[in-house]
Design a protein around this motif. Structure first.
Motif, PDB file in Angstrom:
ATOM      1  N   ARG A 126     -42.706  37.490 -15.052  1.00 57.93           N
ATOM      2  CA  ARG A 126     -41.601  36.751 -14.439  1.00 57.93           C
ATOM      3  C   ARG A 126     -41.922  35.268 -14.410  1.00 57.93           C
ATOM      4  O   ARG A 126     -43.050  34.877 -14.112  1.00 57.93           O
ATOM      5  N   VAL A 127     -40.911  34.468 -14.726  1.00 57.73           N
ATOM      6  CA  VAL A 127     -41.011  33.016 -14.579  1.00 57.73           C
ATOM      7  C   VAL A 127     -39.840  32.587 -13.703  1.00 57.73           C
ATOM      8  O   VAL A 127     -38.689  32.956 -13.964  1.00 57.73           O
ATOM      9  N   GLY A 128     -40.155  31.846 -12.659  1.00 56.91           N
ATOM     10  CA  GLY A 128     -39.132  31.351 -11.753  1.00 56.91           C
ATOM     11  C   GLY A 128     -39.094  29.836 -11.750  1.00 56.91           C
ATOM     12  O   GLY A 128     -39.930  29.171 -12.365  1.00 56.91           O
ATOM     13  N   LEU A 129     -38.114  29.312 -11.068  1.00 62.81           N
ATOM     14  CA  LEU A 129     -37.983  27.859 -10.917  1.00 62.81           C
ATOM     15  C   LEU A 129     -37.023  27.584  -9.788  1.00 62.81           C
ATOM     16  O   LEU A 129     -36.305  28.472  -9.332  1.00 62.81           O
ATOM     17  N   ASP A 130     -37.020  26.345  -9.338  1.00 57.63           N
ATOM     18  CA  ASP A 130     -35.943  25.920  -8.456  1.00 57.63           C
ATOM     19  C   ASP A 130     -35.439  24.584  -8.956  1.00 57.63           C
ATOM     20  O   ASP A 130     -36.168  23.807  -9.567  1.00 57.63           O
ATOM     21  N   VAL A 131     -34.145  24.369  -8.761  1.00 60.31           N
ATOM     22  CA  VAL A 131     -33.477  23.180  -9.269  1.00 60.31           C
ATOM     23  C   VAL A 131     -32.476  22.722  -8.218  1.00 60.31           C
ATOM     24  O   VAL A 131     -31.872  23.544  -7.517  1.00 60.31           O
ATOM     25  N   ILE A 132     -32.302  21.420  -8.090  1.00 59.79           N
ATOM     26  CA  ILE A 132     -31.353  20.879  -7.125  1.00 59.79           C
ATOM     27  C   ILE A 132     -29.939  21.111  -7.656  1.00 59.79           C
ATOM     28  O   ILE A 132     -29.665  20.892  -8.833  1.00 59.79           O
ATOM     29  N   GLU A 133     -29.037  21.527  -6.797  1.00 59.31           N
ATOM     30  CA  GLU A 133     -27.706  21.946  -7.232  1.00 59.31           C
ATOM     31  C   GLU A 133     -26.936  20.868  -7.987  1.00 59.31           C
ATOM     32  O   GLU A 133     -26.078  21.190  -8.801  1.00 59.31           O
ATOM     33  N   TYR A 134     -27.211  19.594  -7.777  1.00 60.35           N
ATOM     34  CA  TYR A 134     -26.467  18.555  -8.490  1.00 60.35           C
ATOM     35  C   TYR A 134     -26.958  18.352  -9.925  1.00 60.35           C
ATOM     36  O   TYR A 134     -26.329  17.660 -10.708  1.00 60.35           O
ATOM     37  N   ASN A 135     -28.056  18.983 -10.293  1.00 60.85           N
ATOM     38  CA  ASN A 135     -28.599  18.813 -11.642  1.00 60.85           C
ATOM     39  C   ASN A 135     -27.952  19.834 -12.590  1.00 60.85           C
ATOM     40  O   ASN A 135     -28.587  20.771 -13.059  1.00 60.85           O
ATOM     41  N   ASP A 136     -26.668  19.621 -12.856  1.00 60.36           N
ATOM     42  CA  ASP A 136     -25.878  20.547 -13.685  1.00 60.36           C
ATOM     43  C   ASP A 136     -26.460  20.727 -15.079  1.00 60.36           C
ATOM     44  O   ASP A 136     -26.459  21.826 -15.619  1.00 60.36           O
ATOM     45  N   GLN A 137     -26.938  19.640 -15.666  1.00 59.83           N
ATOM     46  CA  GLN A 137     -27.494  19.724 -17.024  1.00 59.83           C
ATOM     47  C   GLN A 137     -28.702  20.661 -17.061  1.00 59.83           C
ATOM     48  O   GLN A 137     -28.815  21.496 -17.953  1.00 59.83           O
ATOM     49  N   ALA A 138     -29.573  20.559 -16.086  1.00 61.18           N
ATOM     50  CA  ALA A 138     -30.746  21.437 -16.045  1.00 61.18           C
ATOM     51  C   ALA A 138     -30.327  22.887 -15.822  1.00 61.18           C
ATOM     52  O   ALA A 138     -30.858  23.799 -16.472  1.00 61.18           O
ATOM     53  N   ILE A 139     -29.383  23.112 -14.937  1.00 58.67           N
ATOM     54  CA  ILE A 139     -28.927  24.480 -14.670  1.00 58.67           C
ATOM     55  C   ILE A 139     -28.371  25.103 -15.944  1.00 58.67           C
ATOM     56  O   ILE A 139     -28.682  26.255 -16.273  1.00 58.67           O
ATOM     57  N   ARG A 140     -27.564  24.356 -16.703  1.00 59.24           N
ATOM     58  CA  ARG A 140     -27.040  24.861 -17.993  1.00 59.24           C
ATOM     59  C   ARG A 140     -28.182  25.172 -18.957  1.00 59.24           C
ATOM     60  O   ARG A 140     -28.169  26.191 -19.655  1.00 59.24           O
ATOM     61  N   THR A 141     -29.182  24.299 -18.998  1.00 60.41           N
ATOM     62  CA  THR A 141     -30.345  24.516 -19.868  1.00 60.41           C
ATOM     63  C   THR A 141     -31.037  25.821 -19.511  1.00 60.41           C
ATOM     64  O   THR A 141     -31.355  26.634 -20.391  1.00 60.41           O
ATOM     65  N   TYR A 142     -31.282  26.042 -18.240  1.00 55.96           N
ATOM     66  CA  TYR A 142     -31.970  27.256 -17.801  1.00 55.96           C
ATOM     67  C   TYR A 142     -31.135  28.497 -18.083  1.00 55.96           C
ATOM     68  O   TYR A 142     -31.667  29.522 -18.518  1.00 55.96           O
ATOM     69  N   GLU A 143     -29.834  28.410 -17.869  1.00 57.22           N
ATOM     70  CA  GLU A 143     -28.964  29.554 -18.150  1.00 57.22           C
ATOM     71  C   GLU A 143     -28.944  29.875 -19.646  1.00 57.22           C
ATOM     72  O   GLU A 143     -28.971  31.050 -20.030  1.00 57.22           O
ATOM     73  N   LYS A 144     -28.941  28.848 -20.493  1.00 59.43           N
ATOM     74  CA  LYS A 144     -29.001  29.066 -21.954  1.00 59.43           C
ATOM     75  C   LYS A 144     -30.258  29.819 -22.348  1.00 59.43           C
ATOM     76  O   LYS A 144     -30.254  30.597 -23.292  1.00 59.43           O
ATOM     77  N   ALA A 145     -31.346  29.560 -21.628  1.00 61.91           N
ATOM     78  CA  ALA A 145     -32.624  30.212 -21.928  1.00 61.91           C
ATOM     79  C   ALA A 145     -32.715  31.608 -21.312  1.00 61.91           C
ATOM     80  O   ALA A 145     -33.691  32.309 -21.531  1.00 61.91           O
ATOM     81  N   GLY A 146     -31.704  32.016 -20.530  1.00 55.40           N
ATOM     82  CA  GLY A 146     -31.683  33.359 -19.973  1.00 55.40           C
ATOM     83  C   GLY A 146     -31.995  33.472 -18.495  1.00 55.40           C
ATOM     84  O   GLY A 146     -31.998  34.568 -17.942  1.00 55.40           O
ATOM     85  N   PHE A 147     -32.266  32.354 -17.830  1.00 58.26           N
ATOM     86  CA  PHE A 147     -32.526  32.391 -16.392  1.00 58.26           C
ATOM     87  C   PHE A 147     -31.266  32.812 -15.650  1.00 58.26           C
ATOM     88  O   PHE A 147     -30.151  32.464 -16.042  1.00 58.26           O
ATOM     89  N   GLN A 148     -31.469  33.539 -14.571  1.00 61.42           N
ATOM     90  CA  GLN A 148     -30.363  33.958 -13.710  1.00 61.42           C
ATOM     91  C   GLN A 148     -30.544  33.331 -12.333  1.00 61.42           C
ATOM     92  O   GLN A 148     -31.683  33.164 -11.860  1.00 61.42           O
TER      93      GLN A 148
END
Length: 189
Positions: A126-148
């Motif tokens: 498992r690999v986890g992370l946390d991201v600040i909600e306003y960082n939309d670009q990072a969230i999209r990047t993580y979702e593209k890589a398969g993060f939920q």
């Protein structure tokens, strides 16, 4: 059976720390947008000495600098930190410090590269992370890589008089391997 190339993607590579990197990264520390997206700590510029210590070897962290394949330009960093070997888990950290390379898919490639390393070389589950909600670009990047998205810590970050949630995300080996295709990021026979 082997990996296409453990450290190389299509446009970037996972590289070791070089002495001259500290001066480049020192300049990134003057970029408030970068500092406010890469961490929830106070946006404070680091000293050159602090930058030189960045990425020092540790038993519960792997740390790479991101360099372009074409011209060997330092563009950022990526790490798996907080590794719990007994639980086969770790936390992802990534930053594209060079403004010329932001928003062009380098972050997505970096995340895919480090996931390949985390799952194939470190044998994490498992690999986890946390991201600040306003960082939309990072969230999209993580979702593209398969993060939920697994949850959120409400009002955990205060910036400019506003409070923001920390979004908790994760990916399991089984999810990642089920989605892997022969795209240069996978096992080759």
């Amino acid at each position: 059976m082997g990996i296409a190339n453990l450290f190389y993607g299509e446009r970037i590579k996972l590289a070791a720390v070089r002495e001259e990197d500290a001066e480049v990264m020192f300049k990134w520390g003057e970029d408030a947008e970068y500092l406010r997206n890469v961490d929830t700590d106070l946006a404070l510029p680091y000293t050159l000495k602090q930058m030189e210590a960045e990425g020092a070897p540790s038993s519960n962290e792997v740390y790479f600098r991101l360099r372009t394949l074409a011209d060997d330009v330092l563009i950022g960093f990526v790490a798996i930190h907080g590794i719990e070997w007994n639980n086969r888990t770790g936390q992802l950290a990534v930053g594209i410090g060079n403004t010329e390379y932001r928003g062009k898919g380098y972050g997505t490639e970096a995340v895919r590269l480090i996931l390949r390393y985390a799952f194939y070389e470190l044998n994490l589950n498992r690999v986890g992370l946390d991201v600040i909600e306003y960082n939309d670009q990072a969230i999209r990047t993580y979702e593209k890589a398969g993060f939920q998205i697994e949850g959120r810590v409400r009002s955990a970050v205060l910036r400019d008089g506003n409070s923001y949630d920390r979004i908790m995300m994760g990916i399991l080996y089984s999810e990642w391997s089920a989605d892997v295709k022969d795209d240069g990021y996978t096992i080759c026979s």
